[in-house]
Design a protein around this motif. Sequence first.
Motif, PDB file in Angstrom:
ATOM      1  N   ILE A  32      -3.446   4.837  -2.083  1.00 32.33           N
ATOM      2  CA  ILE A  32      -3.015   3.866  -3.079  1.00 32.33           C
ATOM      3  C   ILE A  32      -1.548   3.512  -2.858  1.00 32.33           C
ATOM      4  O   ILE A  32      -1.174   2.348  -2.822  1.00 32.33           O
ATOM      5  CB  ILE A  32      -3.234   4.422  -4.500  1.00 32.33           C
ATOM      6  CG1 ILE A  32      -4.738   4.539  -4.781  1.00 32.33           C
ATOM      7  CG2 ILE A  32      -2.566   3.519  -5.545  1.00 32.33           C
ATOM      8  CD1 ILE A  32      -5.087   5.107  -6.115  1.00 32.33           C
ATOM      9  N   LYS A  33      -0.759   4.532  -2.645  1.00 28.54           N
ATOM     10  CA  LYS A  33       0.668   4.292  -2.465  1.00 28.54           C
ATOM     11  C   LYS A  33       0.903   3.417  -1.237  1.00 28.54           C
ATOM     12  O   LYS A  33       1.699   2.468  -1.263  1.00 28.54           O
ATOM     13  CB  LYS A  33       1.397   5.634  -2.310  1.00 28.54           C
ATOM     14  CG  LYS A  33       2.908   5.477  -2.322  1.00 28.54           C
ATOM     15  CD  LYS A  33       3.602   6.764  -1.940  1.00 28.54           C
ATOM     16  CE  LYS A  33       4.930   6.460  -1.295  1.00 28.54           C
ATOM     17  NZ  LYS A  33       5.480   7.631  -0.627  1.00 28.54           N
ATOM     18  N   GLY A  34       0.177   3.736  -0.162  1.00 26.91           N
ATOM     19  CA  GLY A  34       0.356   3.003   1.076  1.00 26.91           C
ATOM     20  C   GLY A  34       0.041   1.515   0.920  1.00 26.91           C
ATOM     21  O   GLY A  34       0.781   0.665   1.400  1.00 26.91           O
ATOM     22  N   SER A  35      -1.065   1.224   0.221  1.00 24.52           N
ATOM     23  CA  SER A  35      -1.492  -0.170   0.114  1.00 24.52           C
ATOM     24  C   SER A  35      -0.647  -0.952  -0.882  1.00 24.52           C
ATOM     25  O   SER A  35      -0.462  -2.155  -0.728  1.00 24.52           O
ATOM     26  CB  SER A  35      -2.954  -0.234  -0.323  1.00 24.52           C
ATOM     27  OG  SER A  35      -3.727   0.681   0.411  1.00 24.52           O
TER      28      SER A  35
ATOM     29  N   LEU B 198       5.103   3.276  -7.977  1.00 26.55           N
ATOM     30  CA  LEU B 198       5.972   4.238  -8.635  1.00 26.55           C
ATOM     31  C   LEU B 198       5.185   5.472  -9.066  1.00 26.55           C
ATOM     32  O   LEU B 198       5.588   6.616  -8.834  1.00 26.55           O
ATOM     33  CB  LEU B 198       6.616   3.563  -9.849  1.00 26.55           C
ATOM     34  CG  LEU B 198       7.805   4.281 -10.471  1.00 26.55           C
ATOM     35  CD1 LEU B 198       9.034   4.089  -9.590  1.00 26.55           C
ATOM     36  CD2 LEU B 198       8.075   3.739 -11.873  1.00 26.55           C
ATOM     37  N   LEU B 199       4.038   5.217  -9.688  1.00 23.67           N
ATOM     38  CA  LEU B 199       3.211   6.312 -10.177  1.00 23.67           C
ATOM     39  C   LEU B 199       2.659   7.140  -9.020  1.00 23.67           C
ATOM     40  O   LEU B 199       2.693   8.370  -9.041  1.00 23.67           O
ATOM     41  CB  LEU B 199       2.044   5.756 -11.003  1.00 23.67           C
ATOM     42  CG  LEU B 199       2.365   5.399 -12.447  1.00 23.67           C
ATOM     43  CD1 LEU B 199       1.217   4.610 -13.049  1.00 23.67           C
ATOM     44  CD2 LEU B 199       2.625   6.667 -13.248  1.00 23.67           C
ATOM     45  N   ALA B 200       2.120   6.425  -8.040  1.00 25.07           N
ATOM     46  CA  ALA B 200       1.521   7.120  -6.904  1.00 25.07           C
ATOM     47  C   ALA B 200       2.571   7.982  -6.209  1.00 25.07           C
ATOM     48  O   ALA B 200       2.276   9.094  -5.768  1.00 25.07           O
ATOM     49  CB  ALA B 200       0.925   6.106  -5.926  1.00 25.07           C
ATOM     50  N   HIS B 201       3.785   7.458  -6.175  1.00 29.80           N
ATOM     51  CA  HIS B 201       4.857   8.199  -5.528  1.00 29.80           C
ATOM     52  C   HIS B 201       5.127   9.511  -6.261  1.00 29.80           C
ATOM     53  O   HIS B 201       5.222  10.581  -5.642  1.00 29.80           O
ATOM     54  CB  HIS B 201       6.129   7.343  -5.481  1.00 29.80           C
ATOM     55  CG  HIS B 201       7.271   8.046  -4.835  1.00 29.80           C
ATOM     56  ND1 HIS B 201       7.319   8.266  -3.471  1.00 29.80           N
ATOM     57  CD2 HIS B 201       8.396   8.605  -5.351  1.00 29.80           C
ATOM     58  CE1 HIS B 201       8.416   8.930  -3.186  1.00 29.80           C
ATOM     59  NE2 HIS B 201       9.095   9.147  -4.304  1.00 29.80           N
TER      60      HIS B 201
ATOM     61  N   GLU C 149     -10.771  -5.538  -1.752  1.00 29.74           N
ATOM     62  CA  GLU C 149     -11.074  -4.377  -0.919  1.00 29.74           C
ATOM     63  C   GLU C 149     -10.234  -3.178  -1.366  1.00 29.74           C
ATOM     64  O   GLU C 149     -10.735  -2.061  -1.483  1.00 29.74           O
ATOM     65  CB  GLU C 149     -10.762  -4.723   0.533  1.00 29.74           C
ATOM     66  CG  GLU C 149     -11.484  -3.850   1.534  1.00 29.74           C
ATOM     67  CD  GLU C 149     -11.170  -4.313   2.945  1.00 29.74           C
ATOM     68  OE1 GLU C 149     -10.698  -3.477   3.725  1.00 29.74           O
ATOM     69  OE2 GLU C 149     -11.361  -5.503   3.244  1.00 29.74           O
ATOM     70  N   PHE C 150      -8.971  -3.483  -1.655  1.00 32.81           N
ATOM     71  CA  PHE C 150      -8.069  -2.424  -2.117  1.00 32.81           C
ATOM     72  C   PHE C 150      -8.606  -1.786  -3.394  1.00 32.81           C
ATOM     73  O   PHE C 150      -8.614  -0.562  -3.546  1.00 32.81           O
ATOM     74  CB  PHE C 150      -6.670  -3.015  -2.337  1.00 32.81           C
ATOM     75  CG  PHE C 150      -5.782  -2.177  -3.207  1.00 32.81           C
ATOM     76  CD1 PHE C 150      -5.259  -0.975  -2.734  1.00 32.81           C
ATOM     77  CD2 PHE C 150      -5.464  -2.578  -4.503  1.00 32.81           C
ATOM     78  CE1 PHE C 150      -4.444  -0.207  -3.534  1.00 32.81           C
ATOM     79  CE2 PHE C 150      -4.654  -1.806  -5.303  1.00 32.81           C
ATOM     80  CZ  PHE C 150      -4.138  -0.616  -4.827  1.00 32.81           C
ATOM     81  N   LEU C 151      -9.076  -2.636  -4.297  1.00 36.95           N
ATOM     82  CA  LEU C 151      -9.586  -2.125  -5.576  1.00 36.95           C
ATOM     83  C   LEU C 151     -10.797  -1.229  -5.359  1.00 36.95           C
ATOM     84  O   LEU C 151     -10.873  -0.122  -5.891  1.00 36.95           O
ATOM     85  CB  LEU C 151      -9.958  -3.289  -6.494  1.00 36.95           C
ATOM     86  CG  LEU C 151      -8.794  -4.026  -7.148  1.00 36.95           C
ATOM     87  CD1 LEU C 151      -9.304  -5.207  -7.954  1.00 36.95           C
ATOM     88  CD2 LEU C 151      -7.997  -3.094  -8.034  1.00 36.95           C
ATOM     89  N   ALA C 152     -11.753  -1.732  -4.573  1.00 36.55           N
ATOM     90  CA  ALA C 152     -12.974  -0.957  -4.352  1.00 36.55           C
ATOM     91  C   ALA C 152     -12.646   0.381  -3.701  1.00 36.55           C
ATOM     92  O   ALA C 152     -13.150   1.431  -4.117  1.00 36.55           O
ATOM     93  CB  ALA C 152     -13.945  -1.755  -3.495  1.00 36.55           C
TER      94      ALA C 152
END
Lengths: 741, 171
Positions: free
Chosen positions: A46-49, A60-63, A7-10
Amino acid sequence: MDDLTKEFLAESMDGLDRMERCLTELEQRPGDRELLGEIFRAVHTIKGSTGFLGFNRLELLAHAGEGLLDSLRAARINATPEVVSGLLQLLDVLRQILKLIELTGGEGTRASDQDSALVALLKRLNGMEVEPNQEERGAVVEVRELPSATVSGASAASLPAYTSPTQSGGVSEQTLRVDVEVLNRMMNLVGELVLTRNQLLQVHSVTPHVAELTRRLDSVTADLRETVMQARMQPVGHLFGKFPRMIRDLARSCGKKIRLECFGQETGLDKSLLEAIKDPLAHAVRNAVDHGIEHPSARALAGKPAEGVIRLQARQHNGSVVIEISDDGKGISIARVLEKAIALEIITAERAANMSKREALQLLFLPGFSTSETVTHLSGRGVGMDVVLANVEKAGGTVELDSHEGQGTTLRLRVPLTLAIVPALVVRSAEQSFCLPQGSLAELIYVPGRDAAASIEFIGDAELYRLRETLLPMLRLDRMLGLQSQKAEDAQGFYLVVLEGEGVRFGLVVDEILPPEEIVVKPLSPVIREIGFFSGATVLGNGMLALIVDTAAIAARAGMDRLPEQETVLFSTAPEMNLQQSFLVFEDRRLESRTDRGLGREIEPGFCVGAEAELGHATERKVLPLHAVERIESVAAHQVEYVGRRALLRYRGELLALEDAGSVLAEAVPEASLTVLICHASENGRDHRYGIVVRNVLDVAMGELLEGTAPLCPERLALVNDRLAVVHEQVCLEHVLEEVS
Amino acid sequence: MSVPENGKSLVGLAAEDEVALCWLTVDGRLLGIDTRQIREVLGPRTVQAVPLAPAFIAGVLAYRGEVLTAVSLRCLLDLPSHSQESCVLVLDGGGNPFALVVDRVGGVVEIDVKSLVATSATLGTGSKALFCGAYRTPEGLLVQLDTNRLRPEHLSETGLLERETAGERGR
């Protein structure tokens, strides 16, 4: 992989797609708070999940990205092209990691999977000082194995060979996001269906109730089908969404300025079809950028605005979806296309001189054809348009190309809304029902018995139907399928289904036409597919099974070529550069075979051309160029002498070989008077004379020889008095002469 | 002695000394098919003929939302294609179901594997490849059909019936 990760990926992929669209827009409207908010949300999600899923690299990247976006939102920094490029780069890496997770379940821990360079870049863009141990300061850009590394300055030249942005087969492509509302409606309808069935099961006798129940069942099924279709429908916008980024990157790499305009993004298209046209569409857009739009300087010279425009347009039209890709670039030079085609020996110079613009543009769809002088990394390798055509045709669609030199090019893709349910014409032939997909149907003609004979022309064995000044090859479904039709006689009248597709047009003779139905296509087993005539089967309304006829395969089986050069000549009787000349029209064969085919009485001797139509005869007439005929002689049958099986005539001190293709001599009584054409021919500088025994001389008329009719019949054809005739073959004559000498 | 705990191994055990065959007849011949290979016995059904198909294809028929290819057992056994009665069976075909047209389907018989005799040599050589064994029963010799070899794909691959097909076309 657990459901949560899936689900996260989608969800993340969706978010990134949105982010991509917004980023390219952001470049046009820097500081648009709504856009920034949308981008921020995608990265933030993305960062949250990632935190609780344990994907540290992503986090790290999302941050880092979030930090930069936050500054943008607070207007501490501006959305310069560099910033947008940096964010796009972040997007690519995020997408790549998501794919890695989808494939392996992990986000990659190898040494090469380090993102410090990118993180440093983002920080630098955010106006923060990068820690001193960060060595790659200046040349931040080399993020390995990135599908596209386009960052200011450094990598403008290293343009990606754009593979489709998402590889097929991933989670995000096999799943479908369906509106809950649509699902609810479906569930309701299924419930309704079950209830109706229950009621039907309780009905034991025929009561007035049944009619009402059937009506309800009918409407419920129709609604249900509609809703399921809707669930499969995806807005074309999903497809278009990939292009702003692609065009931006491509345009930057070739130093062009291009604006993309999209229309009709909400137009729905079946998910599978959307996938099918994804690559052709990307190819077309790539072509438009590389070949279509000129460099700003060239545009200025042509008096056009420096910024080129590529327009993507989608709309529904007659049960199909039309997608247009048009640019306002330099267009296609017909002269250069023809030049190239001649150089590649695809066509001859004379043929090129006669080609219409449409025909010339069709050449671009031939494999290996490219007008581009230089092979660029984008396109020009000559692999392309033929693949586009093949892919779209595989999805049941068509491709049209239109171009005006100096003004631009438009490519039009036409695809059906769905492939699962198609409208089809139900026909009967030899007591069996068959379905013909309506997509290829051009028109239906009923030919009454009294007109049948007059409207059919014969060239050898081939039958042609005369339809509004064109000749339509006729195929008989029952014969093609090796069946014996009960209705053998055309004299009772017959139905002609005019079919079009893949460059050919022909008429299919069937016994009966039933009302059209919307059919549900079911696949056939390989053994039956191998026959090559049937593309599927369906259950008809009456519960019978019917095979779906592959009309393109029928045309191919009948030997109809789809080469563009032949296309127009085959079906048009218009004169092509041939001067009018006089022909002697005659008839040498008694047309008994015609009566077998039920085309009416035998042809009486002595009828003339003008009366043919009224008499209702279909005739195969022969003609000879008038200059080849010296005299027309009347000869008594007993004057003909025989040597072996050869018929000879002593004529003015010469011995003439007589040709008798129609076996007139065999039938003639000794007293009968024969008509002999005295002809001359020169072969190797020698002049011969010979005679042709004919049944009737019909006329002398103007006409012209037709070119390119070889696929239809081996003989040469001429159009004389607006009717077709076979040109008497010289080859046969020489054969006769050889035998004599 | 260990007792088998689930149905599966029970079946497995049973298969070792007993085999359940569904018997059917074609032109009076007694044939059998392993019941595990049969999805459903449909009874008499109209099969839609397919023009230009190989002779062993009786046609196609609709079955639970699918279109199945039907194989004519009569044709495979070199018998005249017309018969007074016909019955259609749906066979599993290893996930690709197909239909078989026979004259009549009888019941299921449990046969001791010990009664297995070699494939009868009295049957024609061309069709012998379709059998995987013959059992002696009180009613006579029961020949078991190898359903794997009846699959239309297999039949067209092996070209076993090319001779018959050519004959059919020639007529």
